[in-house]
Design a protein around this motif. Structure first.
Motif, PDB file in Angstrom:
ATOM      1  N   ARG A 232       0.854  -1.193   0.000  1.00 22.04           N
ATOM      2  CA  ARG A 232       0.000   0.000   0.000  1.00 22.04           C
ATOM      3  C   ARG A 232       0.884   1.236   0.000  1.00 22.04           C
ATOM      4  O   ARG A 232       1.780   1.380   0.826  1.00 22.04           O
ATOM      5  N   VAL A 233       0.626   2.137  -0.962  1.00 25.32           N
ATOM      6  CA  VAL A 233       1.405   3.360  -1.114  1.00 25.32           C
ATOM      7  C   VAL A 233       0.481   4.546  -0.885  1.00 25.32           C
ATOM      8  O   VAL A 233      -0.545   4.680  -1.545  1.00 25.32           O
ATOM      9  N   GLN A 234       0.828   5.392   0.074  1.00 22.16           N
ATOM     10  CA  GLN A 234       0.056   6.608   0.366  1.00 22.16           C
ATOM     11  C   GLN A 234       0.650   7.756  -0.437  1.00 22.16           C
ATOM     12  O   GLN A 234       1.819   8.098  -0.266  1.00 22.16           O
ATOM     13  N   LEU A 235      -0.143   8.348  -1.330  1.00 22.35           N
ATOM     14  CA  LEU A 235       0.319   9.444  -2.176  1.00 22.35           C
ATOM     15  C   LEU A 235       0.172  10.782  -1.462  1.00 22.35           C
ATOM     16  O   LEU A 235      -0.632  10.899  -0.529  1.00 22.35           O
ATOM     17  N   PRO A 236       0.909  11.809  -1.888  1.00 18.15           N
ATOM     18  CA  PRO A 236       0.820  13.122  -1.237  1.00 18.15           C
ATOM     19  C   PRO A 236      -0.593  13.712  -1.252  1.00 18.15           C
ATOM     20  O   PRO A 236      -0.970  14.455  -0.362  1.00 18.15           O
TER      21      PRO A 236
ATOM     22  N   ALA B 104      -4.600   6.517  -1.865  1.00 20.49           N
ATOM     23  CA  ALA B 104      -3.749   5.340  -1.665  1.00 20.49           C
ATOM     24  C   ALA B 104      -3.844   4.452  -2.896  1.00 20.49           C
ATOM     25  O   ALA B 104      -4.883   4.392  -3.548  1.00 20.49           O
ATOM     26  N   MET B 105      -2.754   3.798  -3.207  1.00 22.46           N
ATOM     27  CA  MET B 105      -2.740   2.826  -4.295  1.00 22.46           C
ATOM     28  C   MET B 105      -1.985   1.596  -3.821  1.00 22.46           C
ATOM     29  O   MET B 105      -1.208   1.670  -2.872  1.00 22.46           O
TER      30      MET B 105
ATOM     31  N   ALA C 242       9.509   3.748 -10.104  1.00 27.48           N
ATOM     32  CA  ALA C 242       9.186   3.835 -11.530  1.00 27.48           C
ATOM     33  C   ALA C 242       7.719   3.514 -11.778  1.00 27.48           C
ATOM     34  O   ALA C 242       7.051   4.184 -12.576  1.00 27.48           O
ATOM     35  N   ARG C 243       7.185   2.518 -11.085  1.00 29.32           N
ATOM     36  CA  ARG C 243       5.762   2.174 -11.231  1.00 29.32           C
ATOM     37  C   ARG C 243       4.873   3.302 -10.730  1.00 29.32           C
ATOM     38  O   ARG C 243       3.856   3.620 -11.336  1.00 29.32           O
TER      39      ARG C 243
END
Length: 89
Positions: free
Chosen positions: A34-38, A42-43, A58-59
């Motif tokens: 899980r990636v929390q964006l600014p 979330a993605m 890169a992704r």
């Protein structure tokens, strides 16, 4: 001991106490990160133990449109280095 936590009997019947399995059992199996964006969105990105931080960046650049050189990835308070793999970080 388990008794101290109020666990008196093992419902599984396993000698020596219950068997606890954390995760999928295979530490090298692919998983969703899980990636929390600014922006607050979330993605989730599929990764494996050999995926590097640079590959993950890169992704994120491709999918979220955030310039690669501005990305900083953290695990807790620790910034992750580009050459580091998920297994090493």
């Amino acid at each position: 001991t388990l008794f101290e936590y109020g666990i008196e009997a093992d419902p599984s019947g396993c000698p020596g106490g219950p068997v606890v399995e954390m995760g999928g059992g295979d530490p090298w199996a692919p998983f969703q990160l899980r990636v929390q964006l600014p922006s607050g969105r979330a993605m989730e990105e599929p990764v494996v133990a050999d995926t590097t931080v640079a590959q993950l960046k890169a992704r994120i650049t491709t999918e979220a449109g955030i310039p690669y050189l501005t990305l900083k990835l953290y695990a807790g308070a620790t910034q992750l280095r580009d050459a580091c793999t998920m297994a090493e970080c």
